[in-house]
Design a protein around this motif. Structure first.
Motif, PDB file in Angstrom:
ATOM      1  N   ALA A 111       0.737  -1.120   0.288  1.00 27.89           N
ATOM      2  CA  ALA A 111       0.210  -0.264  -0.255  1.00 27.89           C
ATOM      3  C   ALA A 111       0.992   1.119  -0.041  1.00 27.89           C
ATOM      4  CB  ALA A 111      -0.980  -0.494   1.036  1.00 27.89           C
ATOM      5  N   PRO A 112       1.512   1.891  -1.135  1.00 25.99           N
ATOM      6  CA  PRO A 112       2.037   2.649  -1.364  1.00 25.99           C
ATOM      7  C   PRO A 112       1.746   3.953  -0.207  1.00 25.99           C
ATOM      8  CG  PRO A 112       1.730   2.346  -3.084  1.00 25.99           C
ATOM      9  CD  PRO A 112       0.460   1.643  -2.596  1.00 25.99           C
ATOM     10  N   VAL A 113       2.533   4.739  -0.149  1.00 26.91           N
ATOM     11  CA  VAL A 113       2.689   5.887   1.089  1.00 26.91           C
ATOM     12  C   VAL A 113       3.112   6.600  -0.504  1.00 26.91           C
ATOM     13  CG1 VAL A 113       2.683   5.136   3.026  1.00 26.91           C
ATOM     14  CG2 VAL A 113       4.752   6.569   1.873  1.00 26.91           C
ATOM     15  N   ASP A 114       3.126   6.759  -1.208  1.00 32.08           N
ATOM     16  CA  ASP A 114       3.429   7.676  -2.032  1.00 32.08           C
ATOM     17  C   ASP A 114       3.614   7.237  -3.207  1.00 32.08           C
ATOM     18  OD1 ASP A 114       5.524  10.786  -2.649  1.00 32.08           O
ATOM     19  OD2 ASP A 114       4.870   9.552  -3.943  1.00 32.08           O
ATOM     20  N   SER A 115       2.502   6.942  -4.351  1.00 30.66           N
ATOM     21  CA  SER A 115       2.236   6.200  -5.792  1.00 30.66           C
ATOM     22  C   SER A 115       3.273   7.055  -6.388  1.00 30.66           C
ATOM     23  CB  SER A 115       1.012   6.993  -6.442  1.00 30.66           C
ATOM     24  OG  SER A 115       0.529   6.970  -5.767  1.00 30.66           O
ATOM     25  N   PHE A 155      -3.848  -3.909  -9.673  1.00 36.05           N
ATOM     26  CA  PHE A 155      -3.879  -2.793  -8.460  1.00 36.05           C
ATOM     27  C   PHE A 155      -5.245  -3.381  -8.011  1.00 36.05           C
ATOM     28  CE2 PHE A 155      -5.973   1.707  -8.779  1.00 36.05           C
ATOM     29  CZ  PHE A 155      -5.246   1.727  -7.555  1.00 36.05           C
ATOM     30  N   VAL A 156      -5.232  -3.299  -6.584  1.00 32.31           N
ATOM     31  CA  VAL A 156      -6.773  -3.854  -5.563  1.00 32.31           C
ATOM     32  C   VAL A 156      -6.646  -3.014  -5.057  1.00 32.31           C
ATOM     33  CG1 VAL A 156      -7.623  -5.664  -4.172  1.00 32.31           C
ATOM     34  CG2 VAL A 156      -5.997  -6.211  -6.011  1.00 32.31           C
ATOM     35  N   ALA A 157      -8.436  -1.890  -5.571  1.00 37.98           N
ATOM     36  CA  ALA A 157      -8.661  -0.921  -4.230  1.00 37.98           C
ATOM     37  C   ALA A 157     -10.285  -0.618  -4.859  1.00 37.98           C
ATOM     38  CB  ALA A 157      -7.435   0.502  -4.720  1.00 37.98           C
ATOM     39  N   THR A 158     -10.876   0.404  -4.419  1.00 34.57           N
ATOM     40  CA  THR A 158     -12.024   1.318  -4.698  1.00 34.57           C
ATOM     41  C   THR A 158     -11.402   1.948  -5.025  1.00 34.57           C
ATOM     42  OG1 THR A 158     -11.975   2.135  -2.460  1.00 34.57           O
ATOM     43  CG2 THR A 158     -13.526   0.345  -3.028  1.00 34.57           C
ATOM     44  N   ASP A 159     -12.146   2.211  -5.991  1.00 34.21           N
ATOM     45  CA  ASP A 159     -11.962   3.745  -6.421  1.00 34.21           C
ATOM     46  C   ASP A 159     -12.163   5.434  -5.949  1.00 34.21           C
ATOM     47  OD1 ASP A 159     -11.924   5.656  -8.533  1.00 34.21           O
ATOM     48  OD2 ASP A 159     -12.907   5.253 -10.345  1.00 34.21           O
ATOM     49  N   ASN A 160     -11.402   5.967  -5.749  1.00 37.51           N
ATOM     50  CA  ASN A 160     -11.426   6.348  -4.908  1.00 37.51           C
ATOM     51  C   ASN A 160     -12.145   7.649  -5.132  1.00 37.51           C
ATOM     52  OD1 ASN A 160     -10.548   6.298  -1.495  1.00 37.51           O
ATOM     53  ND2 ASN A 160      -8.232   5.896  -3.231  1.00 37.51           N
ATOM     54  N   TYR A 203     -15.727  20.844   4.801  1.00 39.83           N
ATOM     55  CA  TYR A 203     -15.753  19.443   4.528  1.00 39.83           C
ATOM     56  C   TYR A 203     -13.966  19.558   5.250  1.00 39.83           C
ATOM     57  CZ  TYR A 203     -13.034  15.957   1.351  1.00 39.83           C
ATOM     58  OH  TYR A 203     -13.117  14.769   0.719  1.00 39.83           O
ATOM     59  N   VAL A 204     -14.006  17.877   5.703  1.00 41.21           N
ATOM     60  CA  VAL A 204     -12.653  17.960   6.321  1.00 41.21           C
ATOM     61  C   VAL A 204     -11.795  16.998   5.115  1.00 41.21           C
ATOM     62  CG1 VAL A 204     -11.611  16.656   8.517  1.00 41.21           C
ATOM     63  CG2 VAL A 204     -13.665  17.827   8.874  1.00 41.21           C
ATOM     64  N   THR A 205     -10.941  17.493   4.473  1.00 41.20           N
ATOM     65  CA  THR A 205     -10.012  16.639   3.529  1.00 41.20           C
ATOM     66  C   THR A 205      -8.855  16.272   4.825  1.00 41.20           C
ATOM     67  OG1 THR A 205      -8.184  18.416   3.800  1.00 41.20           O
ATOM     68  CG2 THR A 205      -9.762  18.964   2.690  1.00 41.20           C
ATOM     69  N   GLY A 206      -8.484  15.360   3.658  1.00 40.12           N
ATOM     70  CA  GLY A 206      -7.645  14.152   4.398  1.00 40.12           C
ATOM     71  C   GLY A 206      -5.961  14.893   3.503  1.00 40.12           C
ATOM     72  N   ASN A 207      -4.327  13.884   3.475  1.00 42.82           N
ATOM     73  CA  ASN A 207      -3.756  14.778   3.412  1.00 42.82           C
ATOM     74  C   ASN A 207      -3.708  15.120   1.874  1.00 42.82           C
ATOM     75  OD1 ASN A 207      -0.993  15.433   3.061  1.00 42.82           O
ATOM     76  ND2 ASN A 207      -0.095  13.991   4.254  1.00 42.82           N
ATOM     77  N   GLN A 208      -3.312  15.907   1.426  1.00 43.69           N
ATOM     78  CA  GLN A 208      -3.212  17.057  -0.023  1.00 43.69           C
ATOM     79  C   GLN A 208      -1.751  16.855  -0.780  1.00 43.69           C
ATOM     80  OE1 GLN A 208      -5.933  18.087  -1.409  1.00 43.69           O
ATOM     81  NE2 GLN A 208      -7.012  16.622   0.316  1.00 43.69           N
ATOM     82  N   ALA A 209      -0.988  15.870   0.311  1.00 43.24           N
ATOM     83  CA  ALA A 209      -0.147  15.640  -0.808  1.00 43.24           C
ATOM     84  C   ALA A 209       0.212  14.359  -1.352  1.00 43.24           C
ATOM     85  CB  ALA A 209       1.745  16.320   0.027  1.00 43.24           C
ATOM     86  N   GLN A 210      -1.025  13.622  -0.893  1.00 42.68           N
ATOM     87  CA  GLN A 210      -1.209  11.983  -1.962  1.00 42.68           C
ATOM     88  C   GLN A 210      -2.032  12.070  -2.345  1.00 42.68           C
ATOM     89  OE1 GLN A 210      -1.345   9.503   2.497  1.00 42.68           O
ATOM     90  NE2 GLN A 210      -0.107   9.903   2.814  1.00 42.68           N
ATOM     91  N   SER A 211      -1.977  10.584  -3.531  1.00 41.64           N
ATOM     92  CA  SER A 211      -3.294  11.260  -3.951  1.00 41.64           C
ATOM     93  C   SER A 211      -4.609  10.426  -3.784  1.00 41.64           C
ATOM     94  CB  SER A 211      -2.533   9.851  -5.855  1.00 41.64           C
ATOM     95  OG  SER A 211      -2.483   8.260  -4.602  1.00 41.64           O
ATOM     96  N   THR A 212      -4.663   9.040  -2.247  1.00 40.75           N
ATOM     97  CA  THR A 212      -5.851   9.455  -1.991  1.00 40.75           C
ATOM     98  C   THR A 212      -6.422  10.733  -1.366  1.00 40.75           C
ATOM     99  OG1 THR A 212      -4.621   7.319  -1.103  1.00 40.75           O
ATOM    100  CG2 THR A 212      -6.994   7.406  -0.061  1.00 40.75           C
ATOM    101  N   GLY A 213      -5.968  10.992  -0.693  1.00 42.05           N
ATOM    102  CA  GLY A 213      -6.220  12.515  -0.127  1.00 42.05           C
ATOM    103  C   GLY A 213      -6.764  13.745  -1.384  1.00 42.05           C
ATOM    104  N   GLN A 214      -6.215  12.804  -2.526  1.00 43.22           N
ATOM    105  CA  GLN A 214      -6.948  14.500  -3.129  1.00 43.22           C
ATOM    106  C   GLN A 214      -7.254  14.032  -4.076  1.00 43.22           C
ATOM    107  OE1 GLN A 214      -2.805  13.952  -5.800  1.00 43.22           O
ATOM    108  NE2 GLN A 214      -1.594  15.627  -4.288  1.00 43.22           N
ATOM    109  N   ALA A 265      -0.386  -4.062  -5.922  1.00 38.86           N
ATOM    110  CA  ALA A 265      -0.944  -3.023  -5.421  1.00 38.86           C
ATOM    111  C   ALA A 265      -2.000  -2.756  -4.600  1.00 38.86           C
ATOM    112  CB  ALA A 265      -0.508  -1.296  -6.056  1.00 38.86           C
ATOM    113  N   ILE A 266      -2.112  -1.633  -2.831  1.00 39.41           N
ATOM    114  CA  ILE A 266      -3.365  -2.199  -2.353  1.00 39.41           C
ATOM    115  C   ILE A 266      -4.102  -1.397  -1.804  1.00 39.41           C
ATOM    116  CG2 ILE A 266      -4.146  -3.461  -0.838  1.00 39.41           C
ATOM    117  CD1 ILE A 266      -2.475  -6.290  -0.718  1.00 39.41           C
ATOM    118  N   ASP A 267      -4.827  -0.533  -2.501  1.00 41.90           N
ATOM    119  CA  ASP A 267      -5.351   0.618  -1.753  1.00 41.90           C
ATOM    120  C   ASP A 267      -5.603   2.297  -2.389  1.00 41.90           C
ATOM    121  OD1 ASP A 267      -7.245   2.460   0.394  1.00 41.90           O
ATOM    122  OD2 ASP A 267      -5.228   2.732   0.448  1.00 41.90           O
ATOM    123  N   THR A 268      -3.563   2.015  -2.928  1.00 42.46           N
ATOM    124  CA  THR A 268      -2.929   3.004  -3.345  1.00 42.46           C
ATOM    125  C   THR A 268      -2.386   2.548  -4.998  1.00 42.46           C
ATOM    126  OG1 THR A 268      -3.110   4.443  -1.499  1.00 42.46           O
ATOM    127  CG2 THR A 268      -1.513   5.657  -3.443  1.00 42.46           C
TER     128      THR A 268
END
Lengths: 310, 506
Positions: A89-93, A125-130, A153-164, A112-115
């Motif tokens: 599960a990459p922390v950075d794509s 690549f196994v994940a939901t399409d965020n 709106y409470v955002t996640g980390n905007q420096a990571q693709s999941t958050g974006q 790749a899982i989640d990200t």
């Protein structure tokens, strides 16, 4: 809503059908976090999959969430130890891409899982399409307020693709339905106390906020605490979650949370590791496996709880 | 001449003010608060209920920073506070919900945990002579790990209402409820009515968090100022050898400082639980850095022996003011990080200049304030212009890569603009390039002016500030009030020499 779910069951059956031969396969599993409640569910799925297949699962996590350097290090260590497959599960794509490429060239299957990984091929690549799920979240959230209502709106980390992706998806879904609503943002690094303090500050300053939407359920719980701190009761300000984490579902039963777009977190870990084991046994695997989504509302929460074994 | 007399008294007052350790932090708090007030809408930033919200959310970190101040005053450091806070929060919630501890026992258990950890750290540092940095760095890892291990890193479901008395409980609630139910004694009825009528507007956020926070600092301040413990801690920090020769039991007081620090971390955990959704072992991550930053911003020296409790209080307020204010101002996340760092530099910069007070350095700080206000005031047009221009560069460069046949990831290929976006970007560039470029040049000139502080530079910068105001007004951009702040700083720099002269004469 049921459509992706049925797909998922179908995919699960497929995976289960071919699970006979694998034996003594070693799979490295690099998770993003061992303490986040969502990740605990994913990790559980991964562990169960390995157990079922009699494979050896080596689980490692970063020192703290979002630590790319330590993730690269464990990735390279696992590859050097000669594992048969790696679920990551990459922390950075893009940061993880060179290491993934090297492993793939060495004949190690990488799932790749989640990200996702950008800039290198992976086995699957196994994940939901965020972004797609967040868009559903936006459309459902729009139904809870009138056009022109102010929301947070409470955002996640905007420096990571999941958050974006979650933010982009939500904005697209919500703004299409409620173009005149003002959206105030609370930035976080996936940290529930940032969510709590930020929501508290904004709610106190803007008494006309009608709803708080969250990019993950840690934020939902932080927002709920902020509401309680300011003396609001359940339903006074609408809450919308993302993840379908157990504590948010409990909060939904108490009337705090109106909608939660659940990722099938357990499935993500389960299918991810199953796929890795299959690929290590030289079976063909799908390049992209969507683990689906479930729209949890007070009406569907019983069904969801049965599904995840709550 | 009466005029000179007044201004020389002003100079004296100013000189006296800057003798305080906490003057830099207070100045930064005031500057920042005014700047936020000018850029936020909604309820005014200075609204009591907003200030109380800030205090409520500062409380837990603030208490830790108070304990940290004592350790730093002894020339030590405690990196473990965030982990101790997280572990205590998790374990207190855990024993309260899963082991059936009554709340009071759970609270005592938490405080005992803090006490024991402090004893371990203090003993290793003071008796075994291990470096505080290393001991508490090990603690940072050990206590976080222990917290995760003992609770399985899972959240404990529900907290007893008793914890609310450390956090969200509003001491005015009985009064309001009594009024609403008509059970108040007659002479209290008008008060109850008044509280109820102004509940949402003023009293809702008057909560135990801030009451405990303020009380804690008053008590800690008195202890440090008026007891043997306080005096010895300063003495040990400024000269450990000398203190030992003077007959102070240095080891004992050093251990005591670490015990107090760990206990404040444990107490902060209780306060945090009073506001948090559940008890969890990942609370308090990176709090050690925030606490140390607050102490240092407050003018306490990392080498020990110099600093104040009031300074730490202001340091905490400054840090939380920044995150609250930047959220209210809805500034982009990444900008928030940059602005946070710049404000910390400003506060510590003021402190350093204050210590080596020469007119030249003071003028440089004032010029820096003017340059920073130019930067903030022109953020709107400059960022519009710069980001549109960058999109154009990206488009051109990525398009040429694509035409060369380079394989790009989808996120990277996003940088190619479609024709519609292209028109948008080009219209932004043509509308903002004059203002953008000129304001950018002015801001750079402002920072360059730091190299040659002096009367002419200040006058020239005053001209630049006025010009920037004209550009902003013509373009209809906000930001002129921020420039006014810079103008005040520049006026100050013109009178620095005079003030110094007068302060010297008295």
């Amino acid at each position: 809503m049921l459509k992706p779910l049925s797909k998922l069951i179908f995919a699960g059956a497929l995976v289960a059908g071919v699970s006979l031969h694998a034996s003594a396969i070693t799979v490295g599993y690099i998770t993003k976090s061992a303490t986040n409640s969502g990740w605990i569910m994913i990790n559980q799925g991964a562990a169960d999959a390995a157990k079922e297949e009699n494979a050896k699962l080596v689980t490692v996590g970063p020192a703290f969430q979002g630590d790319l350097a330590s993730q690269l290090e464990v990735f390279e260590n696992l590859a050097a130890q000669g594992v048969d497959a790696i679920g990551v599960a990459p922390v950075d794509s893009s940061g993880i891409a060179p290491a993934v490429q090297a492993a793939m060239e060495a004949g190690i299957a990488v799932v790749a899982i989640d990200t996702g990984v950008s800039g290198a091929e992976v086995t699957s690549f196994v994940a939901t399409d965020n972004e797609a799920v967040a868009k559903i979240q936006g459309q459902e959230a729009a139904k809870l307020v009138a056009d022109g209502d102010k929301i947070i709106y409470v955002t996640g980390n905007q420096a990571q693709s999941t958050g974006q992706e979650r933010r982009d998806g939500f904005m697209a879904g919500f703004k299409a339905e409620r173009p005149n609503s003002e959206i105030l943002l609370v930035p976080t690094e996936w940290n529930s106390d940032q969510a709590q303090a930020g929501v508290e500050a904004l709610l106190n300053n803007h008494s006309d906020v009608k709803m708080v939407v969250n990019a993950w359920d840690g934020g939902t719980m932080g927002a709920k605490a902020a509401l309680e701190n300011l003396g609001f009761g359940p339903g006074d300000v609408k809450l919308v979650g993302f993840d379908g984490a157990a504590d948010a579902i409990v909060a939904m039963d108490e009337g705090w949370v109106q909608v939660d777009t659940a990722q099938m977190l357990y499935q993500m870990g389960y299918q991810g590791i199953k796929t890795a084991i299959r690929a290590a046994g030289n079976m063909t695997v799908e390049k992209r496996i969507d683990t689906g989504t479930f729209l949890v509302t007070p009406e569907t929460s019983a069904e969801y709880k049965a599904l995840i074994g709550m | 001449m009466p005029d000179t007399h007044t201004s020389s008294r002003f100079a004296m007052a100013l000189a006296n003010y800057f003798k305080k350790d906490w003057s830099g932090a207070l100045l930064a708090v005031v500057i920042l608060a005014v700047a936020i007030e000018l850029v936020t809408d909604g309820k005014p930033f200075f609204h009591p209920s907003n200030l109380m919200t800030i205090l409520n959310n500062s409380a837990a970190l603030g208490v830790i920073a108070g304990g940290m101040t004592l350790v730093i005053l002894t020339a030590g450091i405690d990196l473990s506070v965030g982990s101790v806070m997280g572990m205590t929060a998790a374990l207190v919630g855990y024993v309260a919900s899963y082991w059936g501890f009554p709340p009071l026992l759970a609270i005592l258990f938490g405080l005992t945990l803090g006490l024991s950890i402090g004893l371990i750290h203090g003993t290793l540092v003071a008796r075994f002579g291990m470096p505080a940095f290393i001991v508490t760095l090990a603690g940072l890892s050990i206590w976080r790990g222990t917290g995760h291990l003992t609770t399985g890193a899972q959240a404990s479901p529900k907290l007893d209402g008793v914890f609310d008395y450390f956090g969200r409980y509003n001491p005015l609630t009985p009064l309001r409820n009594g009024y609403k139910e008509g059970t108040l004694p007659d002479f209290l009825m008008p008060l109850g009515e008044w509280v109820d009528a102004n509940w949402i507007e003023y009293f809702r956020t008057f909560q135990m968090s801030l009451v405990i926070f303020l009380l804690f600092f008053v008590v800690l301040g008195l202890i440090v100022k008026h007891t043997k413990l306080g005096r010895y801690i300063y003495a040990i920090g400024s000269n450990e050898q000398g203190s030992r020769q003077a007959g102070i039991d240095v080891r004992r007081y050093k251990v005591l400082a670490y015990v107090i620090c760990s206990m404040t971390a444990a107490f902060a955990a209780l306060m945090f639980l009073g506001r948090a959704p559940y008890a969890k072992s990942d609370y308090g991550q990176m709090w050690e850095l925030d606490a140390i930053a607050a102490v240092v911003i407050g003018g306490t020296s990392l080498f020990g022996g110099r600093g104040s409790i009031l300074g730490t209080f202001l340091g905490v307020i400054l840090l939380k003011l920044i995150s609250n204010g930047l959220t209210l101002a809805q500034l982009n996340t990444f900008w928030q990080m940059v602005v946070l760092g710049m404000i910390i530099l400003l506060a510590v910069g003021i402190d350093i200049v204050r210590q080596s007070a020469t007119p030249r350095k003071i003028k440089q700080v004032l010029l820096a304030v003017a340059a920073a206000s130019l930067l903030f005031a022109s953020i709107h047009p400059v960022s519009q212009f710069v980001s549109a221009q960058i999109s154009l560069f990206e488009h051109n460069s990525v398009s040429s890569l694509v035409s060369q046949g380079v394989n790009l990831a989808p996120t990277q290929a996003k940088r190619v603009l479609d024709p519609e976006a292209m028109v948008g970007v080009q219209s932004i560039v043509s509308a903002t390039w004059m203002a953008g470029v000129s304001l950018l040049v002015m801001t750079i000139a402002g920072f360059a002016a730091l190299a040659r502080p002096g009367r002419q530079t200040s006058v020239a910068m005053m001209g630049v500030t006025v010009l920037a105001g004209v550009v902003l007004t013509l373009g209809g951009w906000p930001g002129v009030p921020v420039l006014a702040l810079g103008a005040v700083a520049l006026l100050g720099s013109l009178y620095t020499d005079t003030l110094f002269e007068q302060a010297r004469q008295h």
